[in-house]
Scaffold this motif. Structure first.
Motif, PDB file in Angstrom:
ATOM      1  N   GLN A 156       1.148  -1.171  -0.150  1.00 57.58           N
ATOM      2  CA  GLN A 156      -0.135   0.234  -0.056  1.00 57.58           C
ATOM      3  C   GLN A 156       0.821   1.406  -0.198  1.00 57.58           C
ATOM      4  O   GLN A 156       0.416   2.750  -0.407  1.00 57.58           O
ATOM      5  CB  GLN A 156      -0.904   0.518   1.594  1.00 57.58           C
ATOM      6  CG  GLN A 156      -2.311  -1.192   1.662  1.00 57.58           C
ATOM      7  CD  GLN A 156      -3.528  -0.671  -0.054  1.00 57.58           C
ATOM      8  OE1 GLN A 156      -2.915   0.627  -0.577  1.00 57.58           O
ATOM      9  NE2 GLN A 156      -3.514  -0.986   0.060  1.00 57.58           N
ATOM     10  N   GLY A 157       1.982   0.941   0.504  1.00 51.53           N
ATOM     11  CA  GLY A 157       3.307   2.629   0.442  1.00 51.53           C
ATOM     12  C   GLY A 157       3.977   2.718  -0.867  1.00 51.53           C
ATOM     13  O   GLY A 157       3.802   3.438  -0.938  1.00 51.53           O
ATOM     14  N   TYR A 158       3.594   1.705  -1.184  1.00 48.93           N
ATOM     15  CA  TYR A 158       4.168   1.676  -3.036  1.00 48.93           C
ATOM     16  C   TYR A 158       3.049   1.900  -3.765  1.00 48.93           C
ATOM     17  O   TYR A 158       3.300   3.151  -4.555  1.00 48.93           O
ATOM     18  CB  TYR A 158       4.832   0.776  -3.111  1.00 48.93           C
ATOM     19  CG  TYR A 158       6.220   0.390  -3.135  1.00 48.93           C
ATOM     20  CD1 TYR A 158       7.092   1.190  -3.562  1.00 48.93           C
ATOM     21  CD2 TYR A 158       6.868  -0.795  -1.918  1.00 48.93           C
ATOM     22  CE1 TYR A 158       8.812   0.627  -2.244  1.00 48.93           C
ATOM     23  CE2 TYR A 158       7.472  -1.844  -1.954  1.00 48.93           C
ATOM     24  CZ  TYR A 158       8.571  -0.552  -1.952  1.00 48.93           C
ATOM     25  OH  TYR A 158      10.475  -0.963  -1.954  1.00 48.93           O
ATOM     26  N   ASP A 159       1.782   1.671  -3.691  1.00 48.31           N
ATOM     27  CA  ASP A 159       0.535   2.606  -3.878  1.00 48.31           C
ATOM     28  C   ASP A 159       0.934   3.901  -4.566  1.00 48.31           C
ATOM     29  O   ASP A 159       0.569   4.879  -5.116  1.00 48.31           O
ATOM     30  CB  ASP A 159      -0.136   1.432  -3.688  1.00 48.31           C
ATOM     31  CG  ASP A 159      -2.208   1.643  -5.262  1.00 48.31           C
ATOM     32  OD1 ASP A 159      -0.479   1.522  -6.551  1.00 48.31           O
ATOM     33  OD2 ASP A 159      -2.852   0.945  -4.558  1.00 48.31           O
ATOM     34  N   ILE A 160       0.333   4.202  -2.572  1.00 48.87           N
ATOM     35  CA  ILE A 160       0.655   5.861  -2.097  1.00 48.87           C
ATOM     36  C   ILE A 160       1.590   6.344  -3.078  1.00 48.87           C
ATOM     37  O   ILE A 160       1.259   7.413  -3.919  1.00 48.87           O
ATOM     38  CB  ILE A 160      -0.178   6.105  -0.938  1.00 48.87           C
ATOM     39  CG1 ILE A 160      -0.924   5.173  -0.577  1.00 48.87           C
ATOM     40  CG2 ILE A 160       0.363   7.142  -0.616  1.00 48.87           C
ATOM     41  CD1 ILE A 160      -0.968   5.364   1.434  1.00 48.87           C
ATOM     42  N   MET A 161       2.740   5.637  -3.232  1.00 46.09           N
ATOM     43  CA  MET A 161       4.512   6.616  -3.477  1.00 46.09           C
ATOM     44  C   MET A 161       3.733   6.693  -4.951  1.00 46.09           C
ATOM     45  O   MET A 161       4.272   7.604  -5.522  1.00 46.09           O
ATOM     46  CB  MET A 161       5.445   6.176  -3.066  1.00 46.09           C
ATOM     47  CG  MET A 161       5.378   6.006  -1.496  1.00 46.09           C
ATOM     48  SD  MET A 161       6.420   5.212  -0.893  1.00 46.09           S
ATOM     49  CE  MET A 161       8.268   5.751  -2.456  1.00 46.09           C
ATOM     50  N   PHE A 162       3.542   5.352  -5.222  1.00 47.45           N
ATOM     51  CA  PHE A 162       3.834   5.540  -7.468  1.00 47.45           C
ATOM     52  C   PHE A 162       2.756   6.877  -7.679  1.00 47.45           C
ATOM     53  O   PHE A 162       2.612   6.699  -8.754  1.00 47.45           O
ATOM     54  CB  PHE A 162       3.728   4.218  -7.867  1.00 47.45           C
ATOM     55  CG  PHE A 162       4.555   3.090  -7.672  1.00 47.45           C
ATOM     56  CD1 PHE A 162       5.539   3.949  -7.119  1.00 47.45           C
ATOM     57  CD2 PHE A 162       4.480   1.961  -8.023  1.00 47.45           C
ATOM     58  CE1 PHE A 162       6.553   2.637  -6.181  1.00 47.45           C
ATOM     59  CE2 PHE A 162       5.378   1.080  -7.510  1.00 47.45           C
ATOM     60  CZ  PHE A 162       6.360   1.564  -6.743  1.00 47.45           C
TER      61      PHE A 162
END
Lengths: 338, 338
Positions: A156-162
């Motif tokens: 989820q962290g990557y998803d938000i950052m992307f």
């Protein structure tokens, strides 16, 4: 597509898991527990617990099901926890065709309901003790759930950052969807292996099966986000495009033509009129993104089936019907329209 | 008040626990892990891990510390998770003298950082395996953490609900603060008992010690919320009064005089001028609420000490210094100004 075995086994498992979760997620304060049950009561595919139960029964026979049902319930509770917090983060109003938890109960109680469900995801496996699980098994099961939950948060962290960068390629995307979605489906199949007292090597094969199903499932999810029918998915359409999600559909087109990339950069920076969304859909088709994504999902499906074949070769399948339903679950993950 | 032993033992433990947590809470994506470490890096009293480490060493000697440090780290991570989510729910800007996680990283990453920490609270006890813990011990430790986390969510649920109702009495308040605060301190002392391989009966006594310390600690917290020095507590003052929290200070006064109850009802429904807050403080003193709360905390402190005495009578204390630091920790919980 007719999933004869899956439909038969699936319905039984969905009812079983729902009744267990209703018994487990009980307590006070009443409003908090209601908020925690809100999304679960709305149904859902129950894909993850089905994988746990079918894997367990396929390899351990009917007797392992009594333990597996608690691991399956834990996984479904964990999955629903992540949806409750996701919906807050994405400010989504609808899920499974009903208003999301924070829309009904407010953000604070929704955060808290998620946290409560999170704790139950770890407490629920302990109930398998009364079905004969020993401490070694509980330790393994809880660790698998712990790893799954850690990976969901990272994904989820990557998803938000992307959402905020274009420095994302297909490899990054695949890593992100593995963490966000694949890891918990991997955990689900592993837990079935653990409940069936399978050898570590078999548990690993099951885990790989789940990982590939999870990757295929998420790619299909991204396709449905653009081409799905909201009446079937229970979710609004074009949300990913409106939010600047770097799905494989967007990444592939953007890599193929600079012009398309420029279009998506512009779209994601705010100009999201109906015409622009329509043009995005056209680009996704024209660029070959849709085909590419479908092929990619198909590949993962094939890999998943390979893993089942490897397991079958060991001559350890005890329940053919459950094993067949795993094959159908994999197929469902790439063909589903809901 | 000078806590000679506690100061000596405490500083050592705080450094130890901080270095372990820094090693454990590492990974990617970087921003997510930074958000997860934000509040932990700002320090804090480390009361909970100190209780775990001191209990463990007191009854198990130095050798049990190698395992206990992982349980202590797990408890501190869980505690910090709950603060991160609390600060979002309460929309608090400052904690430990620095801006809160959601203020620095945004609400979405703060929710997620909390979830990540939550998963680590369950994964961290597993590290004790390399320090000699077996699966039976891990199973016990993780269950204690699971129960603690469930109770925190329930306690927070009551806390939020109580803001909106006057149908709350002292018994409700005590139940709420036990769940919200007492349960995790109870878990901390139990975990020390588990690491020291103490008998179940001793683990229970340690748990009761922790529960009483936790109740005293939270009552003191409520007192500091009105009479504390923000420079020392690291938190803004009068937040509880501004938010309509039914602390013992408010409940006691409201029960003593209808006029005072009416005042608080009015205050909590919105009229929170500086003069009104000042009047609230005066009422809390005049009504005897402050004295009453201090006496209540003192009672719990005495109960906590009784439990330590019971443990000591068993002749099982191996490390007198650590055991003494538990007594001082109990004293600190009712006398602290930070």
């Amino acid at each position: 597509m007719v999933y004869e075995t899956l439909n038969k086994v699936g319905e039984k498992y969905a009812l079983l898991i729902d009744s267990y979760i209703s018994d487990i997620l009980r307590g006070e304060p009443e409003d908090l527990y209601k908020a925690a049950m809100h999304l679960i009561k709305a149904g859902g595919k129950r894909l993850r617990p089905m994988i746990t139960l079918a894997s367990s029964r396929a390899l351990g026979g009917a007797s392992s099901e009594a333990k597996a049902v608690y691991y399956a319930a834990a996984v479904e509770i964990l999955h629903n926890f992540s949806l409750v917090h996701d919906d807050i983060m994405d400010n989504d109003d609808f899920r499974r065709g009903i208003p999301t938890v924070h829309k009904v109960y407010g953000v604070n109680l929704a955060i808290l309901a998620g946290d409560l469900m999170f704790s139950y995801a770890f407490l629920t496996p302990y109930l398998a003790i009364k079905a004969g699980a020993d401490n070694n098994e509980i330790t393994k099961a809880v660790e698998v759930i712990g790893e799954g939950s850690r990976k969901i948060a990272e994904g989820q962290g990557y998803d938000i950052m992307f959402e905020k960068t274009w420095d994302v390629d297909e490899k990054d995307y695949l890593k992100m969807i593995y963490l966000k979605t694949g890891a918990l489906i991997e955990a689900s199949s592993k837990l079935g292996g653990i409940a069936s007292n399978s050898d570590d090597e078999i548990v690993e094969l099951l885990g790989e099966f789940g990982r590939f199903v999870g990757l295929a499932f998420q790619i299909r999810d991204d396709i449905l986000g653009v081409f799905g029918d909201p009446a079937k998915t229970g979710k609004p359409i074009f949300n990913d495009l409106k939010r600047g999600k770097k799905t494989i559909l967007v990444l592939y087109a953007s890599k193929r033509k600079e012009e398309w990339k420029k279009f998506f950069i512009k779209l994601f920076s705010g100009n999201q009129s109906d015409e622009n969304i329509k043009e995005a859909v056209d680009i996704i088709k024209e660029s070959g993104s849709l085909n590419y994504a479908e092929e990619l999902a198909k590949n993962y499906y094939n890999n998943a089936i390979d893993k089942l074949d490897s397991i079958e070769k060991n001559g350890i399948v005890k329940d053919e019907e459950s094993f067949k339903s795993l094959r159908e679950l994999a197929e469902f993950s790439i063909n589903r329209d809901k």
